[in-house]
Write a protein that holds these residues in place. Structure first.
Motif, PDB file in Angstrom:
ATOM      1  N   GLU A 125       0.840  -1.197   0.000  1.00 27.09           N
ATOM      2  CA  GLU A 125       0.000   0.000   0.000  1.00 27.09           C
ATOM      3  C   GLU A 125       0.879   1.252   0.000  1.00 27.09           C
ATOM      4  O   GLU A 125       1.951   1.274   0.602  1.00 27.09           O
ATOM      5  CB  GLU A 125      -0.906   0.012   1.236  1.00 27.09           C
ATOM      6  CG  GLU A 125      -1.955  -1.079   1.259  1.00 27.09           C
ATOM      7  CD  GLU A 125      -3.086  -0.842   0.270  1.00 27.09           C
ATOM      8  OE1 GLU A 125      -3.505   0.310   0.092  1.00 27.09           O
ATOM      9  OE2 GLU A 125      -3.550  -1.846  -0.330  1.00 27.09           O
ATOM     10  N   TRP A 181       2.062  -5.228   5.055  1.00 28.03           N
ATOM     11  CA  TRP A 181       1.656  -5.831   6.320  1.00 28.03           C
ATOM     12  C   TRP A 181       2.041  -7.303   6.269  1.00 28.03           C
ATOM     13  O   TRP A 181       1.485  -8.060   5.486  1.00 28.03           O
ATOM     14  CB  TRP A 181       0.155  -5.685   6.524  1.00 28.03           C
ATOM     15  CG  TRP A 181      -0.238  -4.277   6.795  1.00 28.03           C
ATOM     16  CD1 TRP A 181      -0.528  -3.318   5.868  1.00 28.03           C
ATOM     17  CD2 TRP A 181      -0.340  -3.646   8.062  1.00 28.03           C
ATOM     18  NE1 TRP A 181      -0.807  -2.130   6.486  1.00 28.03           N
ATOM     19  CE2 TRP A 181      -0.708  -2.302   7.843  1.00 28.03           C
ATOM     20  CE3 TRP A 181      -0.158  -4.080   9.377  1.00 28.03           C
ATOM     21  CZ2 TRP A 181      -0.890  -1.401   8.876  1.00 28.03           C
ATOM     22  CZ3 TRP A 181      -0.346  -3.175  10.409  1.00 28.03           C
ATOM     23  CH2 TRP A 181      -0.711  -1.856  10.154  1.00 28.03           C
ATOM     24  N   ASP A 201      -2.277  -8.398   8.867  1.00 29.59           N
ATOM     25  CA  ASP A 201      -2.843  -7.052   8.985  1.00 29.59           C
ATOM     26  C   ASP A 201      -2.782  -6.492  10.403  1.00 29.59           C
ATOM     27  O   ASP A 201      -3.683  -5.786  10.853  1.00 29.59           O
ATOM     28  CB  ASP A 201      -4.305  -7.037   8.515  1.00 29.59           C
ATOM     29  CG  ASP A 201      -4.425  -7.448   7.063  1.00 29.59           C
ATOM     30  OD1 ASP A 201      -3.393  -7.427   6.366  1.00 29.59           O
ATOM     31  OD2 ASP A 201      -5.533  -7.788   6.629  1.00 29.59           O
ATOM     32  N   PRO A 228       3.585  -2.953  10.219  1.00 34.38           N
ATOM     33  CA  PRO A 228       3.909  -3.127   8.803  1.00 34.38           C
ATOM     34  C   PRO A 228       5.392  -2.876   8.562  1.00 34.38           C
ATOM     35  O   PRO A 228       6.025  -2.116   9.296  1.00 34.38           O
ATOM     36  CB  PRO A 228       3.060  -2.046   8.123  1.00 34.38           C
ATOM     37  CG  PRO A 228       2.865  -1.001   9.158  1.00 34.38           C
ATOM     38  CD  PRO A 228       2.822  -1.720  10.464  1.00 34.38           C
ATOM     39  N   THR A 238      -5.601  -2.852   3.647  1.00 34.14           N
ATOM     40  CA  THR A 238      -4.788  -4.063   3.675  1.00 34.14           C
ATOM     41  C   THR A 238      -5.440  -5.102   2.782  1.00 34.14           C
ATOM     42  O   THR A 238      -6.395  -4.802   2.060  1.00 34.14           O
ATOM     43  CB  THR A 238      -4.689  -4.651   5.085  1.00 34.14           C
ATOM     44  OG1 THR A 238      -5.993  -5.071   5.457  1.00 34.14           O
ATOM     45  CG2 THR A 238      -4.181  -3.656   6.074  1.00 34.14           C
ATOM     46  N   PHE A 288      -8.978  -4.142  11.110  1.00 36.08           N
ATOM     47  CA  PHE A 288      -7.618  -3.724  11.015  1.00 36.08           C
ATOM     48  C   PHE A 288      -7.160  -3.063  12.314  1.00 36.08           C
ATOM     49  O   PHE A 288      -7.872  -2.244  12.882  1.00 36.08           O
ATOM     50  CB  PHE A 288      -7.608  -2.731   9.872  1.00 36.08           C
ATOM     51  CG  PHE A 288      -6.300  -2.319   9.387  1.00 36.08           C
ATOM     52  CD1 PHE A 288      -5.175  -3.012   9.719  1.00 36.08           C
ATOM     53  CD2 PHE A 288      -6.195  -1.222   8.575  1.00 36.08           C
ATOM     54  CE1 PHE A 288      -3.971  -2.616   9.247  1.00 36.08           C
ATOM     55  CE2 PHE A 288      -5.001  -0.821   8.098  1.00 36.08           C
ATOM     56  CZ  PHE A 288      -3.891  -1.506   8.437  1.00 36.08           C
TER      57      PHE A 288
END
Lengths: 657, 171
Positions: free
Chosen positions: A419, A438, A520, A541, A579, A587
């Motif tokens: 991401e 993640w 996640d 992450p 995620t 999350f």
């Protein structure tokens, strides 16, 4: 002092580990040098890995060895210390975190950041049971060779795949993978194909188009002897054949190498491309181009290096990390602002650095931006990466998604799920845009850490439980709670299985609570055979900074005003981090500010303050102006007696006169 | 000398100097003008606001950090506007006194001098930051204006103490 010590440690460790691990040739022979700005024409005799000149008409001709051929004139042992090749040495740490390799497996729902460099949050491939051979087989497609592909023979022979290494040969550092001149062809996908066929030593010849390579080392049995002559009685025991393109050779069997010391952008892009994907992603032609590239500056104008190939990475602290002050000129600040020195009198070199180094760039005014921004934010926070939006976007990178290799199946859902842009606090304590991965893996709790289980062990336990995707690049479907539960049961049962040594299993078998699945930011575990989920401190992450594409001032954050960031709905504050398992309420840390640990009340207060900023300024200026006027009146009154006295004095003098 | 050291010395030395002056010189005769409760409130507001401004600023300086977060918000968004209100108020009061001070008990030169310098420092301190909020100055000028702001702010603090002493001393 810390920087110097780090530099000494870096140098020593690099030297020691190189000597210990890599197959470094002797650099004691003085290199041939042209020392001219004009390009040197490389018309070269090819040499094989044993240093023998190659006869291209020989049916048994061996593939050319870049190390032997280029090593005739260049210090390839020194080059092997460069950033692109030295990761496997483990000791020379790249100070700033970079993009990891990602072990992605859609069947078992895993994406694990890997690095030999020991970057926090990444895992050493060996810890996952991934040997150098497996690493090269998996990621060699985007490796330039060298490093893990070119181990010292003693080290290589001690690995479990020693026989395979012996058959396939070393994956040598292929100079041409970067130094092929613009306009000439270097077939990187062909390089990847050769690696897939385990034709490691043949890959440089095939990628450069010097030769066709027939047959696969992969098909040869473990007991094949690569030094034995081919036998017509065993046609299946034929090593790969190198069929040279004789048109590339001149009358003296030399080849004109299309070499450029200035690496073309296209060669960098093969491994360092990244772009936004997904249904909302704009088409490629509409995506942001780096302002420097658009202006005609090439990658290597800033990312410079010497023969050591320690490529300048371009971050601000690099000069300290590397103990090379000259690198300070090759960061954003170095070029655009110059470097400040406390000395009154400067040497010519220091003066050059102060004035912007070798590439003095336009000095930004940053009109009206309070300097505190430059203490809290990196240049890239406002100027690099995609413009932030309500949510982060999935991105794909060449290293993670094998961009550059053709695929019909690769799409936005292909693992790993990366991401961007994530505005996190970087290693220097300032906010910078990052890409985020993640981690997702089956693992075991060891102390405070939750570490991944070896891939083979996971596959063996879960292979029959979890559906295998028909296509390798198929979009990943997040594992359901039922699948996770079944997986945890299987792994726990496997761990508790008795081993050959009586009593060993019961002594070392992990408790069901120790085995879990991390995804996640959540750690899933079984408690009383029921699935439970909890946030885990180790489940952060893996983040690495985004430096490109650089946006011009007119498209930087803040170009529309303070409320680009100082507003209740500013994406860098409340933008959702997505995620693999949307919706985001699943999350652990769902907003950009959560990830930074921002004080929510403070953010609201700042945002509220900026909503009234214009009125605040007007009121403050009114107060200041009124005070100034009243003070002026006071001042006139204060000096009135003096003025009156002076006037009286003049009047008296006039009367006397 | 760095600003951090200078501010530390200044805030240690100035009160002691004024204390010594107060002990040796004593308090003078009561002036003609007696301050109202509102005037006391204005001065109290100025003192409180200046103290908050000093604490929020110097705590960051002495920790070798830049101002940010709550301290910056309180400094710029709460204490500074309150201080500006108090400054206008006290300046108006002094001006009123000054205009009426041509009578038998004029305001002392020391008080005039200290008040004049104090108000100048206050205007400079506030002005540098207010003008910095306009899209006029580039990075270099902004850094320079912060330097002016912090040094004039330090002068403001010292002069505020002097002004308070002058008010107390009534001479």
């Amino acid at each position: 002092m810390v920087g110097i010590a780090r530099g000494i440690w870096f140098g020593l460790s690099a030297l020691l580990t190189t000597t210990a691990q890599t197959s470094a040739p002797d650099d004691s022979v003085r290199p041939l040098r042209a020392d001219s700005d004009a390009p040197y024409v490389h018309r070269l005799t090819l040499y094989d890995e044993h240093g023998q000149a190659i006869d291209p008409r020989d049916e048994l001709a061996k593939p050319y060895s870049p190390k032997a051929t280029c090593g005739k004139c260049h210090e390839v042992g020194t080059i092997a210390l460069g950033w692109h090749f030295n990761a496997a040495h483990r000791s020379p740490k790249a100070a700033r975190r970079g993009e990891p390799w990602v072990l992605a497996d859609s069947q078992t729902g895993q994406q694990i950041p890997l690095s030999y460099r020991g970057w926090p949050g990444s895992f050493d491939p060996a810890a996952l049971g991934l040997s150098e051979w497996q690493f090269v087989s998996r990621f060699g497609r985007h490796l330039p060779g060298g490093g893990v592909g070119d181990l010292d023979p003693a080290v290589r022979n001690a690995t479990r795949e020693a026989t395979r290494w012996n058959i396939s040969g070393s994956l040598e550092n292929d100079c041409m993978s970067c130094h092929t001149a613009a306009g000439a062809t270097y077939d990187a996908p062909e390089w990847a194909r050769q690696i897939e066929r385990e034709n490691f030593r043949w890959a440089p010849s095939a990628a450069l188009g010097l030769a066709l390579v027939r047959r696969d080392a992969k098909r040869l049995p473990d007991d094949f002897d690569p030094d034995s002559p081919p036998s017509p009685d065993y046609p299946e025991r034929q090593p790969p054949q190198t069929i040279y393109d004789l048109r590339r050779f001149d009358g003296e069997d030399r080849v004109l190498f299309p070499i450029s010391s200035r690496v073309p952008n296209e060669r960098c892009s093969y491994c360092h491309s990244a772009h936004r994907v997904g249904a909302d992603a704009p088409p490629r032609w509409q995506q942001q181009e780096d302002v420097h590239l658009a202006a005609g500056i090439s990658c290597v104008d800033c990312h410079r290096h010497g023969i050591d190939h320690a490529v300048t990475r371009g971050y601000e602290d690099e000069a300290n990390d590397s103990c090379q002050p000259s690198r300070a000129a090759l960061s954003c600040v170095g070029c655009h602002l110059g470097r400040q020195f406390p000395l009154a009198r400067l040497s010519a070199d220091s003066t050059a650095l102060m004035l912007g180094g070798p590439l003095p760039a336009p000095r930004p005014e940053h009109v009206g931006i309070p300097p505190v921004h430059f203490e809290k934010l990196t240049c890239t926070a406002c100027h690099s990466g995609p413009w932030p939006d309500e949510t982060t976007w999935p991105a794909q990178t060449a290293m993670a998604h094998a961009l550059g290799l053709s695929s019909r199946e690769r799409d936005a859902g292909t693992l790993p799920n990366i991401e961007e842009p994530v505005f996190a606090i970087g290693d220097d304590g300032r906010i910078a845009p990052h890409r985020a991965l993640w981690p997702a893996y089956w693992g075991i709790t060891r102390g405070a850490r939750f570490e991944p289980l070896p891939l083979e062990e996971v596959r063996a336990a879960l292979g029959r439980i979890l559906p295998k995707p028909k296509i390798a690049d198929a979009p990943a479907v997040p594992l359901s709670d039922q699948q996770i539960t079944a997986g945890l049961r299987a792994l726990t049962a496997r761990a508790a299985r008795p081993t050959a040594t009586p009593g060993a299993a019961s002594a070392s078998a992990p408790a069901p609570r120790d085995i879990g699945y991390l995804r996640d930011g959540w750690l899933y575990r079984l408690a009383d055979d029921k699935l439970q989920r909890a946030a885990h401190p180790g489940a952060k992450p893996y983040l690495w900074p985004v430096a490109h594409a650089v946006r011009p001032a007119s498209r930087s954050l803040g170009a529309r005003g303070c409320t680009d960031c100082h507003a209740d709905d500013a994406p860098i504050l409340v933008g959702e981090l997505r995620t693999s398992t949307d919706p985001p309420d699943r999350f652990a840390q769902s907003r950009q500010s959560d990830l930074r640990g921002d004080d929510a009340a403070l953010q609201r207060a700042w945002s509220g303050a900026f909503a009234w900023r214009t009125e605040f300024k007007l009121a403050a200026f009114a107060l200041l102006g009124a005070t100034g006027l009243v003070f002026l009146r006071w001042l006139l009154d204060a000096i009135a007696p003096v003025r009156a006295s002076t006037a009286q004095q003049r009047a008296d003098e006039g009367t006397r006169a | 000398m760095s600003f951090a050291s200078a501010s530390l010395y200044a805030l240690l030395v100035a009160p002691m100097l004024l204390l010594a002056l107060g002990l040796t010189a004593g308090r003078g005769p009561a002036g003609r003008a007696r301050a109202s409760r509102w005037t006391w409130l204005a001065h109290a507001l100025a003192v409180v606001a200046a103290t908050v401004l000093a604490v929020t600023a110097l705590s960051a300086v002495w920790r070798d950090q830049g101002m940010n977060g709550w301290s910056l918000l309180i400094h710029a968004g709460v204490a500074a506007p309150l201080y500006l209100v108090a400054l206008l108020w006290t300046t108006a009061w002094e001006t009123g006194l000054s205009r009426a001070a041509h009578g038998p008990a004029p305001i002392s030169l020391f008080r005039k001098l200290v008040f004049g310098l104090y108000t100048t420092a206050a205007l400079l301190t506030a002005g540098t930051m207010l003008f910095s909020m306009l899209p006029l100055f580039g990075y270099d000028l902004l850094v320079w204006s912060i330097e002016v702001h912090r040094w004039s702010g330090l002068a403001l603090l010292v002069l505020l103490m002097g002004y308070l002493y002058a008010l107390w001393a009534r001479r």
